[in-house]
Each structure stands twice: as structure tokens, then as C-alpha cells.
Design a protein around this motif. Structure first.
Motif, PDB file in Angstrom:
ATOM      1  N   GLN A 104       0.616  -1.234  -0.026  1.00 27.54           N
ATOM      2  CA  GLN A 104      -0.089   0.009   0.255  1.00 27.54           C
ATOM      3  C   GLN A 104       0.917   1.466  -0.006  1.00 27.54           C
ATOM      4  O   GLN A 104       0.366   2.280  -0.718  1.00 27.54           O
ATOM      5  CB  GLN A 104      -0.995   0.080   1.819  1.00 27.54           C
ATOM      6  N   ALA A 105       1.770   1.330   1.098  1.00 25.85           N
ATOM      7  CA  ALA A 105       2.449   2.188   0.660  1.00 25.85           C
ATOM      8  C   ALA A 105       3.551   3.285  -0.638  1.00 25.85           C
ATOM      9  O   ALA A 105       3.640   3.347  -0.650  1.00 25.85           O
ATOM     10  CB  ALA A 105       3.265   2.530   1.906  1.00 25.85           C
ATOM     11  N   ALA A 106       3.698   1.377  -1.093  1.00 24.77           N
ATOM     12  CA  ALA A 106       4.501   1.298  -2.432  1.00 24.77           C
ATOM     13  C   ALA A 106       3.757   2.802  -3.738  1.00 24.77           C
ATOM     14  O   ALA A 106       4.242   3.323  -4.428  1.00 24.77           O
ATOM     15  CB  ALA A 106       4.874   0.451  -2.982  1.00 24.77           C
ATOM     16  N   ILE A 107       2.065   2.737  -3.506  1.00 27.48           N
ATOM     17  CA  ILE A 107       1.178   3.669  -4.633  1.00 27.48           C
ATOM     18  C   ILE A 107       0.805   4.982  -3.822  1.00 27.48           C
ATOM     19  O   ILE A 107       0.236   5.637  -4.704  1.00 27.48           O
ATOM     20  CB  ILE A 107      -0.302   2.229  -4.737  1.00 27.48           C
ATOM     21  N   MET A 108       0.943   4.901  -2.336  1.00 26.03           N
ATOM     22  CA  MET A 108       0.169   5.949  -2.026  1.00 26.03           C
ATOM     23  C   MET A 108       0.836   8.306  -1.784  1.00 26.03           C
ATOM     24  O   MET A 108      -0.230   8.389  -2.319  1.00 26.03           O
ATOM     25  CB  MET A 108       0.498   6.456  -0.284  1.00 26.03           C
ATOM     26  N   PRO A 109       2.041   7.120  -3.134  1.00 24.51           N
ATOM     27  CA  PRO A 109       2.633   9.054  -3.713  1.00 24.51           C
ATOM     28  C   PRO A 109       1.041   8.985  -5.170  1.00 24.51           C
ATOM     29  O   PRO A 109       1.574   9.870  -5.779  1.00 24.51           O
ATOM     30  CB  PRO A 109       3.705   8.256  -4.146  1.00 24.51           C
ATOM     31  N   TYR A 110       0.686   8.002  -5.302  1.00 25.67           N
ATOM     32  CA  TYR A 110       0.035   8.181  -6.848  1.00 25.67           C
ATOM     33  C   TYR A 110      -1.485   8.073  -6.294  1.00 25.67           C
ATOM     34  O   TYR A 110      -2.277   7.252  -6.253  1.00 25.67           O
ATOM     35  CB  TYR A 110       0.399   6.850  -7.926  1.00 25.67           C
ATOM     36  N   PRO A 111      -2.017   9.170  -5.857  1.00 23.67           N
ATOM     37  CA  PRO A 111      -3.225   9.465  -6.071  1.00 23.67           C
ATOM     38  C   PRO A 111      -4.392   9.189  -6.788  1.00 23.67           C
ATOM     39  O   PRO A 111      -5.300   8.251  -6.434  1.00 23.67           O
ATOM     40  CB  PRO A 111      -3.884  11.186  -5.499  1.00 23.67           C
ATOM     41  N   VAL A 112      -4.201   8.942  -7.971  1.00 19.91           N
ATOM     42  CA  VAL A 112      -4.449   9.122  -8.861  1.00 19.91           C
ATOM     43  C   VAL A 112      -4.554   7.732  -9.437  1.00 19.91           C
ATOM     44  O   VAL A 112      -6.377   6.795  -9.351  1.00 19.91           O
ATOM     45  CB  VAL A 112      -4.214   9.336 -10.911  1.00 19.91           C
ATOM     46  N   LEU A 113      -3.744   6.633  -8.645  1.00 12.65           N
ATOM     47  CA  LEU A 113      -3.091   4.704  -8.730  1.00 12.65           C
ATOM     48  C   LEU A 113      -4.535   4.120  -8.065  1.00 12.65           C
ATOM     49  O   LEU A 113      -4.966   3.736  -8.134  1.00 12.65           O
ATOM     50  CB  LEU A 113      -1.942   4.356  -9.134  1.00 12.65           C
ATOM     51  N   VAL A 114      -4.480   5.356  -6.543  1.00 10.70           N
ATOM     52  CA  VAL A 114      -5.366   5.079  -5.474  1.00 10.70           C
ATOM     53  C   VAL A 114      -6.184   5.189  -5.633  1.00 10.70           C
ATOM     54  O   VAL A 114      -7.849   4.319  -5.343  1.00 10.70           O
ATOM     55  CB  VAL A 114      -4.617   5.426  -4.415  1.00 10.70           C
ATOM     56  N   LYS A 115      -7.412   6.082  -6.099  1.00  9.54           N
ATOM     57  CA  LYS A 115      -8.458   6.572  -6.150  1.00  9.54           C
ATOM     58  C   LYS A 115      -8.840   5.052  -7.668  1.00  9.54           C
ATOM     59  O   LYS A 115     -10.386   4.686  -7.526  1.00  9.54           O
ATOM     60  CB  LYS A 115      -8.715   7.513  -7.209  1.00  9.54           C
ATOM     61  N   LEU A 116      -8.341   4.902  -8.575  1.00 15.55           N
ATOM     62  CA  LEU A 116      -8.766   4.049  -9.404  1.00 15.55           C
ATOM     63  C   LEU A 116      -8.862   2.659  -8.676  1.00 15.55           C
ATOM     64  O   LEU A 116      -9.691   2.008  -8.957  1.00 15.55           O
ATOM     65  CB  LEU A 116      -7.822   3.640 -10.882  1.00 15.55           C
ATOM     66  N   ALA A 117      -7.634   1.994  -7.804  1.00 12.00           N
ATOM     67  CA  ALA A 117      -8.198   0.848  -7.029  1.00 12.00           C
ATOM     68  C   ALA A 117      -9.072   1.231  -5.991  1.00 12.00           C
ATOM     69  O   ALA A 117      -9.943   0.438  -6.183  1.00 12.00           O
ATOM     70  CB  ALA A 117      -7.000   0.817  -6.121  1.00 12.00           C
ATOM     71  N   ASN A 118      -9.516   2.068  -5.589  1.00 11.79           N
ATOM     72  CA  ASN A 118     -10.663   2.277  -4.500  1.00 11.79           C
ATOM     73  C   ASN A 118     -11.870   1.957  -5.517  1.00 11.79           C
ATOM     74  O   ASN A 118     -13.165   1.404  -4.849  1.00 11.79           O
ATOM     75  CB  ASN A 118     -10.613   3.395  -3.924  1.00 11.79           C
ATOM     76  N   VAL A 159      -5.753 -10.977 -11.616  1.00  5.76           N
ATOM     77  CA  VAL A 159      -4.801 -10.005 -10.842  1.00  5.76           C
ATOM     78  C   VAL A 159      -5.818  -9.036 -10.559  1.00  5.76           C
ATOM     79  O   VAL A 159      -4.675  -8.748  -9.689  1.00  5.76           O
ATOM     80  CB  VAL A 159      -4.030 -10.445 -11.795  1.00  5.76           C
ATOM     81  N   LEU A 160      -5.730  -8.279 -11.352  1.00  5.61           N
ATOM     82  CA  LEU A 160      -6.377  -6.820 -10.521  1.00  5.61           C
ATOM     83  C   LEU A 160      -6.916  -6.601  -9.349  1.00  5.61           C
ATOM     84  O   LEU A 160      -6.720  -5.483  -8.737  1.00  5.61           O
ATOM     85  CB  LEU A 160      -7.150  -6.054 -11.699  1.00  5.61           C
ATOM     86  N   THR A 161      -7.648  -7.610  -9.628  1.00  3.17           N
ATOM     87  CA  THR A 161      -8.556  -7.723  -8.028  1.00  3.17           C
ATOM     88  C   THR A 161      -7.953  -7.987  -6.620  1.00  3.17           C
ATOM     89  O   THR A 161      -7.844  -7.029  -5.346  1.00  3.17           O
ATOM     90  CB  THR A 161      -9.656  -8.764  -7.788  1.00  3.17           C
ATOM     91  N   VAL A 162      -6.746  -8.929  -6.966  1.00  5.14           N
ATOM     92  CA  VAL A 162      -6.448  -9.459  -5.850  1.00  5.14           C
ATOM     93  C   VAL A 162      -5.442  -7.591  -5.702  1.00  5.14           C
ATOM     94  O   VAL A 162      -5.089  -7.549  -4.522  1.00  5.14           O
ATOM     95  CB  VAL A 162      -5.433 -10.035  -5.880  1.00  5.14           C
ATOM     96  N   ALA A 163      -4.228  -7.437  -6.564  1.00  4.77           N
ATOM     97  CA  ALA A 163      -3.800  -5.889  -6.027  1.00  4.77           C
ATOM     98  C   ALA A 163      -4.509  -5.470  -5.372  1.00  4.77           C
ATOM     99  O   ALA A 163      -4.063  -4.201  -4.920  1.00  4.77           O
ATOM    100  CB  ALA A 163      -3.239  -5.765  -7.748  1.00  4.77           C
ATOM    101  N   VAL A 164      -5.754  -4.909  -6.414  1.00  5.38           N
ATOM    102  CA  VAL A 164      -6.201  -3.729  -5.380  1.00  5.38           C
ATOM    103  C   VAL A 164      -6.709  -3.974  -3.910  1.00  5.38           C
ATOM    104  O   VAL A 164      -6.924  -3.033  -3.093  1.00  5.38           O
ATOM    105  CB  VAL A 164      -7.927  -3.850  -6.502  1.00  5.38           C
ATOM    106  N   VAL A 165      -7.885  -5.254  -3.610  1.00  2.00           N
ATOM    107  CA  VAL A 165      -8.024  -5.559  -2.374  1.00  2.00           C
ATOM    108  C   VAL A 165      -6.750  -5.422  -1.000  1.00  2.00           C
ATOM    109  O   VAL A 165      -7.091  -5.406   0.140  1.00  2.00           O
ATOM    110  CB  VAL A 165      -8.297  -6.777  -2.215  1.00  2.00           C
ATOM    111  N   VAL A 166      -5.710  -5.551  -1.885  1.00  2.14           N
ATOM    112  CA  VAL A 166      -4.422  -5.708  -1.105  1.00  2.14           C
ATOM    113  C   VAL A 166      -3.535  -3.950  -0.805  1.00  2.14           C
ATOM    114  O   VAL A 166      -3.828  -3.531   0.506  1.00  2.14           O
ATOM    115  CB  VAL A 166      -3.091  -6.185  -1.746  1.00  2.14           C
ATOM    116  N   VAL A 167      -3.424  -3.253  -1.943  1.00  2.00           N
ATOM    117  CA  VAL A 167      -3.307  -1.801  -1.528  1.00  2.00           C
ATOM    118  C   VAL A 167      -4.419  -0.891  -1.515  1.00  2.00           C
ATOM    119  O   VAL A 167      -4.312   0.078  -0.881  1.00  2.00           O
ATOM    120  CB  VAL A 167      -2.446  -1.360  -2.588  1.00  2.00           C
ATOM    121  N   THR A 168      -5.683  -1.688  -1.028  1.00  2.00           N
ATOM    122  CA  THR A 168      -6.723  -0.994  -0.376  1.00  2.00           C
ATOM    123  C   THR A 168      -6.825  -0.813   0.962  1.00  2.00           C
ATOM    124  O   THR A 168      -8.072  -0.271   1.729  1.00  2.00           O
ATOM    125  CB  THR A 168      -8.500  -0.947  -1.106  1.00  2.00           C
ATOM    126  N   ALA A 169      -6.005  -2.070   1.092  1.00  2.98           N
ATOM    127  CA  ALA A 169      -6.096  -2.478   2.988  1.00  2.98           C
ATOM    128  C   ALA A 169      -7.707  -2.828   3.621  1.00  2.98           C
ATOM    129  O   ALA A 169      -7.641  -2.905   4.726  1.00  2.98           O
ATOM    130  CB  ALA A 169      -5.502  -0.743   3.716  1.00  2.98           C
TER     131      ALA A 169
END
Length: 281
Positions: A87-101, A220-230
């Protein structure tokens, strides 16, 4: 962001409406629309039950947090990557965080609905297998979820951040009549992971298209998303896949038994007719 998660009341009401439409279509001798409405109602009923179980399982927040902390410690002890570092790895990129949410909120139910509709309309002979897999997998997940387990985003002391709430995209924020809109202590197992893998397997198994493997991007995207969104630990997804494999095993066993039964019913008349023929000769 608008809350994209249906409440169990809304989903349940829609399911009742669809079942009513299916009944009316059946009385009007419209088997196609009746079956489609009935299956859509079944999916919404499952979704409503999943949401309702989340409310029923909220028995002790303290124990739910303790279980989540134990899962996190155990994962680190056996060498799994720390979800907080992902999660910390994508925190500097708000666009990626919002897309993941957004992906977490919107694609879970939408993709499963599209896959079921596609199988129903284009590959009806395989539909029962896909639907029954959804039913068994979801039912077992619901049974496990009666034991409350908090998601990682509720463990700020472990380095997790509730990024959906931070960006105003949480599907869990707010309440209706004092009741939480969606369950928050049903992290184990991850129905998101179970459904995304199930949808991908269904498309790969059913579709003859050489492009069918593109659907693998969804899990693949779902697993990444559920992890980085905590929203989930690795363990939540692993247990979900084990439950999915259990559902496949159950369906394979039932199919084998039905096959043996059909063979028995086909050979019995043949043996009886041969016996009568011998008596005549």
C-alpha cells in the motif's frame, strides 16, 4: 464518490421483484425471460445474504481486531509480503489509489453479473455449473464470515491506511437508520477474490475464443486492489480460493455420481430385455 454498494435491503427487495417478474413471465408462457429474471434474482439474493451476514457477524469489534492482528503477524512470520508495504508503494500516486478504490467498489459485482449473463445467453448448457459454483462458494464464505475479522485498514498501528475513506470513496461510510450500510468485519474470507477467480475460470473454461485469457487480468487486478486498499490480507484471498476449489470438488463429485446413476438406469432395461429374449429362444 457515490456509494456503489447495494444495501442488503435494496438487493433483497430487487431480488423479490425479479422473482415476481419471473413468476409473471412463466404464467405468460415466456420461458426465456422467466429464467433470466429468476437467475438474476438468485444472484441479487446471494448478494443480499452476504451483506446481511456482515451485519449479523458484528458481535465484538475487539475480537475482530485481535483476529486481524493475529493474521498479519502470522503472515509476516511465515514470510508473506507485508501488505502495508504494498500500500505504501502506491500512496504517492493519488490517481492509482483512486482507481484502486473505484475498482474495488464497482467491478466485484459488475463482472460477476456480466459473466453470468453471458454464460446464460450464449452457453446455456454450462450455466448450471457456473451458477452452482457461485452458490456453493458464496454459501461457505458466508458461514466462515459469521466469525468477525477486521480488514487491514482498521489496523493503523500496523501501518495500514483507509485510503477509501481518505479520498471520500468508501463504500462502508455512513449509515441508514443507525445501521452500517455495508459490513466491515467480514474480511475473512474475501468474497471479492473468490468471485473474481470464479469468473475468470468460467470464461476460460466456457469460451472458445483465443482471447479468453484476457479475463485473467481481472483476478490479478482484484487481488492487487484488495491488498493496496487495505481491505484484505493475503490470507483472506488464499482461504477464498481454497473454498472455491472445495466447491469445484463438490460439483465434480456430484456430476460423477449422476453419471454412474445414469449409466445404471440405461443398462438395467437392456439386461432385462436380454433376459426376456433368452426365455423366448
Amino acid at each position: 464518490m457515490q456509494n456503489l454498494s447495494l444495501t442488503w435491503q435494496t438487493a433483497g427487495g430487487a431480488a423479490v421483484g425479479l422473482y415476481g417478474g419471473a413468476y409473471i413471465a412463466a404464467r405468460l408462457r415466456k420461458p426465456g425471460p422467466s429464467a433470466l429474471l429468476r437467475e438474476a434474482g438468485t444472484l441479487l439474493a446471494l448478494f443480499a445474504l452476504w451483506q446481511l451476514v456482515g451485519h449479523l457477524s458484528v458481535m465484538s469489534t475487539d475480537h475482530a481486531l485481535d483476529r486481524a492482528s493475529w493474521i498479519h503477524r502470522t503472515e509476516l512470520a511465515i514470510g508473506l509480503p507485508d501488505e502495508a508495504s504494498w500500500q505504501a508503494a502506491i500512496m504517492p500516486y493519488p490517481v492509482l489509489v483512486k482507481l484502486a478504490n473505484y475498482y474495488y467498489a464497482a467491478m466485484h459485482f459488475a463482472v460477476m453479473l456480466v459473466v453470468l449473463l453471458w454464460v446464460f445467453l450464449r452457453h446455456r448448457e454450462r450455466y448450471a455449473w457456473v451458477r452452482n459454483t457461485v452458490v456453493i462458494t458464496t454459501a461457505v464464505c458466508l458461514l466462515v464470515q459469521f466469525i468477525p475479522v477486521a480488514p487491514p485498514r482498521m489496523l493503523p498501528q500496523s501501518g495500514f491506511v483507509d485510503v477509501a475513506a481518505q479520498y471520500g470513496q468508501s463504500v462502508y461510510g455512513g449509515a441508514v437508520g443507525g445501521v452500517v450500510v455495508a459490513d466491515q468485519l467480514s474480511a475473512m474470507p474475501s468474497v471479492h477474490v473468490a468471485w473474481c477467480v470464479l469468473a475468470a475460470v468460467a470464461v476460460v473454461r466456457v469460451s472458445p475464443s483465443p482471447f479468453r485469457w484476457v479475463v485473467v487480468l481481472h483476478p490479478v487486478l482484484t487481488v492487487a486492489v484488495v491488498v493496496v486498499t487495505a481491505n484484505h490480507f493475503w490470507a483472506d484471498g488464499i482461504v477464498a480460493v481454497v473454498i472455491l476449489l472445495f466447491a469445484y470438488a463438490v460439483l465434480a463429485l456430484l456430476a460423477r455420481r449422476r453419471g454412474r446413476a445414469s449409466v445404471g438406469t440405461e443398462t438395467r432395461p437392456r439386461v432385462e430385455s436380454e433376459g426376456r429374449l433368452e426365455q423366448v429362444t
